[in-house]
Write a protein that holds these residues in place. Sequence first.
Motif, PDB file in Angstrom:
ATOM      1  N   GLY A 152      -1.931 -18.559  25.961  1.00 53.92           N
ATOM      2  CA  GLY A 152      -0.581 -18.670  25.423  1.00 53.92           C
ATOM      3  C   GLY A 152      -0.366 -19.963  24.642  1.00 53.92           C
ATOM      4  N   SER A 153       0.580 -19.937  23.711  1.00 55.12           N
ATOM      5  CA  SER A 153       0.944 -21.117  22.924  1.00 55.12           C
ATOM      6  C   SER A 153       2.357 -20.920  22.396  1.00 55.12           C
ATOM      7  N   THR A 154       3.000 -22.031  22.024  1.00 48.89           N
ATOM      8  CA  THR A 154       4.373 -21.963  21.497  1.00 48.89           C
ATOM      9  C   THR A 154       4.450 -22.743  20.189  1.00 48.89           C
ATOM     10  N   PRO A 155       3.938 -22.147  19.108  1.00 43.74           N
ATOM     11  CA  PRO A 155       3.925 -22.850  17.817  1.00 43.74           C
ATOM     12  C   PRO A 155       5.324 -23.124  17.275  1.00 43.74           C
ATOM     13  N   GLY A 156       5.453 -24.256  16.582  1.00 34.80           N
ATOM     14  CA  GLY A 156       6.727 -24.633  15.968  1.00 34.80           C
ATOM     15  C   GLY A 156       6.782 -24.169  14.525  1.00 34.80           C
ATOM     16  N   GLY A 157       7.574 -23.152  14.264  1.00 38.18           N
ATOM     17  CA  GLY A 157       7.633 -22.552  12.931  1.00 38.18           C
ATOM     18  C   GLY A 157       8.076 -23.513  11.843  1.00 38.18           C
ATOM     19  N   ALA A 158       9.113 -24.306  12.110  1.00 42.28           N
ATOM     20  CA  ALA A 158       9.639 -25.228  11.088  1.00 42.28           C
ATOM     21  C   ALA A 158       8.599 -26.283  10.716  1.00 42.28           C
ATOM     22  N   LEU A 159       7.878 -26.789  11.711  1.00 43.97           N
ATOM     23  CA  LEU A 159       6.839 -27.788  11.463  1.00 43.97           C
ATOM     24  C   LEU A 159       5.702 -27.186  10.643  1.00 43.97           C
ATOM     25  N   MET A 160       5.359 -25.934  10.951  1.00 48.64           N
ATOM     26  CA  MET A 160       4.315 -25.232  10.197  1.00 48.64           C
ATOM     27  C   MET A 160       4.701 -25.126   8.724  1.00 48.64           C
ATOM     28  N   ILE A 161       5.925 -24.709   8.480  1.00 54.90           N
ATOM     29  CA  ILE A 161       6.387 -24.522   7.100  1.00 54.90           C
ATOM     30  C   ILE A 161       6.400 -25.848   6.349  1.00 54.90           C
ATOM     31  N   GLY A 162       6.955 -26.885   6.965  1.00 54.60           N
ATOM     32  CA  GLY A 162       7.049 -28.185   6.300  1.00 54.60           C
ATOM     33  C   GLY A 162       5.687 -28.750   5.930  1.00 54.60           C
ATOM     34  N   MET A 163       4.738 -28.710   6.880  1.00 55.84           N
ATOM     35  CA  MET A 163       3.405 -29.251   6.617  1.00 55.84           C
ATOM     36  C   MET A 163       2.681 -28.427   5.556  1.00 55.84           C
ATOM     37  N   ALA A 164       2.828 -27.110   5.613  1.00 56.49           N
ATOM     38  CA  ALA A 164       2.157 -26.236   4.648  1.00 56.49           C
ATOM     39  C   ALA A 164       2.658 -26.472   3.229  1.00 56.49           C
ATOM     40  N   ILE A 165       3.950 -26.721   3.071  1.00 52.41           N
ATOM     41  CA  ILE A 165       4.506 -26.971   1.728  1.00 52.41           C
ATOM     42  C   ILE A 165       3.957 -28.278   1.159  1.00 52.41           C
ATOM     43  N   VAL A 166       3.933 -29.318   1.994  1.00 52.31           N
ATOM     44  CA  VAL A 166       3.358 -30.599   1.542  1.00 52.31           C
ATOM     45  C   VAL A 166       1.898 -30.409   1.136  1.00 52.31           C
ATOM     46  N   ALA A 167       1.139 -29.703   1.978  1.00 51.35           N
ATOM     47  CA  ALA A 167      -0.282 -29.483   1.705  1.00 51.35           C
ATOM     48  C   ALA A 167      -0.489 -28.644   0.448  1.00 51.35           C
ATOM     49  N   ALA A 168       0.368 -27.646   0.223  1.00 57.40           N
ATOM     50  CA  ALA A 168       0.241 -26.791  -0.959  1.00 57.40           C
ATOM     51  C   ALA A 168       0.411 -27.601  -2.240  1.00 57.40           C
ATOM     52  N   VAL A 169       1.375 -28.513  -2.241  1.00 62.29           N
ATOM     53  CA  VAL A 169       1.595 -29.373  -3.421  1.00 62.29           C
ATOM     54  C   VAL A 169       0.360 -30.237  -3.673  1.00 62.29           C
ATOM     55  N   VAL A 170      -0.189 -30.822  -2.603  1.00 62.37           N
ATOM     56  CA  VAL A 170      -1.378 -31.677  -2.743  1.00 62.37           C
ATOM     57  C   VAL A 170      -2.576 -30.865  -3.217  1.00 62.37           C
ATOM     58  N   ASN A 171      -2.778 -29.667  -2.644  1.00 64.03           N
ATOM     59  CA  ASN A 171      -3.915 -28.837  -3.045  1.00 64.03           C
ATOM     60  C   ASN A 171      -3.800 -28.343  -4.480  1.00 64.03           C
ATOM     61  N   LEU A 172      -2.579 -28.069  -4.920  1.00 64.81           N
ATOM     62  CA  LEU A 172      -2.369 -27.675  -6.316  1.00 64.81           C
ATOM     63  C   LEU A 172      -2.740 -28.828  -7.244  1.00 64.81           C
ATOM     64  N   TRP A 173      -2.385 -30.032  -6.848  1.00 63.06           N
ATOM     65  CA  TRP A 173      -2.751 -31.230  -7.611  1.00 63.06           C
ATOM     66  C   TRP A 173      -4.275 -31.378  -7.667  1.00 63.06           C
ATOM     67  N   CYS A 174      -4.935 -31.198  -6.527  1.00 66.89           N
ATOM     68  CA  CYS A 174      -6.405 -31.277  -6.487  1.00 66.89           C
ATOM     69  C   CYS A 174      -7.037 -30.240  -7.412  1.00 66.89           C
ATOM     70  N   LEU A 175      -6.511 -29.023  -7.385  1.00 60.86           N
ATOM     71  CA  LEU A 175      -7.037 -27.957  -8.248  1.00 60.86           C
ATOM     72  C   LEU A 175      -6.915 -28.318  -9.719  1.00 60.86           C
ATOM     73  N   ARG A 176      -5.760 -28.866 -10.099  1.00 59.74           N
ATOM     74  CA  ARG A 176      -5.554 -29.289 -11.496  1.00 59.74           C
ATOM     75  C   ARG A 176      -6.560 -30.348 -11.902  1.00 59.74           C
ATOM     76  N   LEU A 177      -6.767 -31.316 -11.040  1.00 59.69           N
ATOM     77  CA  LEU A 177      -7.721 -32.388 -11.333  1.00 59.69           C
ATOM     78  C   LEU A 177      -9.139 -31.839 -11.498  1.00 59.69           C
ATOM     79  N   LEU A 178      -9.543 -30.968 -10.586  1.00 56.46           N
ATOM     80  CA  LEU A 178     -10.907 -30.418 -10.618  1.00 56.46           C
ATOM     81  C   LEU A 178     -11.111 -29.479 -11.805  1.00 56.46           C
ATOM     82  N   ASN A 179     -10.083 -28.720 -12.160  1.00 59.04           N
ATOM     83  CA  ASN A 179     -10.211 -27.780 -13.282  1.00 59.04           C
ATOM     84  C   ASN A 179     -10.311 -28.478 -14.627  1.00 59.04           C
ATOM     85  N   LYS A 180      -9.910 -29.745 -14.698  1.00 60.86           N
ATOM     86  CA  LYS A 180     -10.010 -30.502 -15.950  1.00 60.86           C
ATOM     87  C   LYS A 180     -11.440 -30.957 -16.231  1.00 60.86           C
TER      88      LYS A 180
END
Length: 197
Positions: free
Chosen positions: A100-128
């Motif tokens: 069993g586990s009790t994941p925190g949905g709001a924390l998941m969403i917040g961290m994922a959004i921050v990470a998505a922005v960073v990963n999109l930036w990484c993709l742009r840099l690498l694609n250049k």
Amino acid sequence: MSEADLDLGSTDKRKTLWLVLALNVAIAAGFFVTAYLGDSNALLANGVDNSSDALVYALSLLALTRSARWKRGAARFSGVMLLIFAAGVMADAVQRYLNGSTPGGALMIGMAIVAAVVNLWCLRLLNKLKNKDVNLRAATTFSFNDFVSNGGIVLAGIAVMLTGANWPDLIVGIAVACIAVYGGIEILRDAHKDTPQ
């Protein structure tokens, strides 16, 4: 001498890989902290994933001015690391399912959004970058996989908040592991294709 010969260990490639490496280390740390605080397999999966990515970027930096054989070896190591990471995440998901586990949905969403922005930036840099070798192609694969995984975490976080259950978190954690398996196999195939016949 061709442009590719001149570009192998270029300053641009080094700067890009150092920046992407630093960003992945920071994101991995964020995922581990939020995974612990939020009791989330999906966040843990992404933390381990970003850690393995950081290792790959470090290997890619070492590989820039090395021989083609060394580069293929580094890429193969990257692919195997992804497969090992996937097995660990799946084992953690099974443990959380059984205990069993009790994941925190709001924390998941917040961290994922921050990470998505960073990963999109990484993709742009690498694609250049031009004339990417097998390791730089692997780095691009990792950043794309991470971006897709971040979207899955957002959806899982919403489902966790709506249902109060842990299964959305576990499903996304396993999905991230499956993406890692696919990415690892693709990197190993790419390294094999890069081998002179």
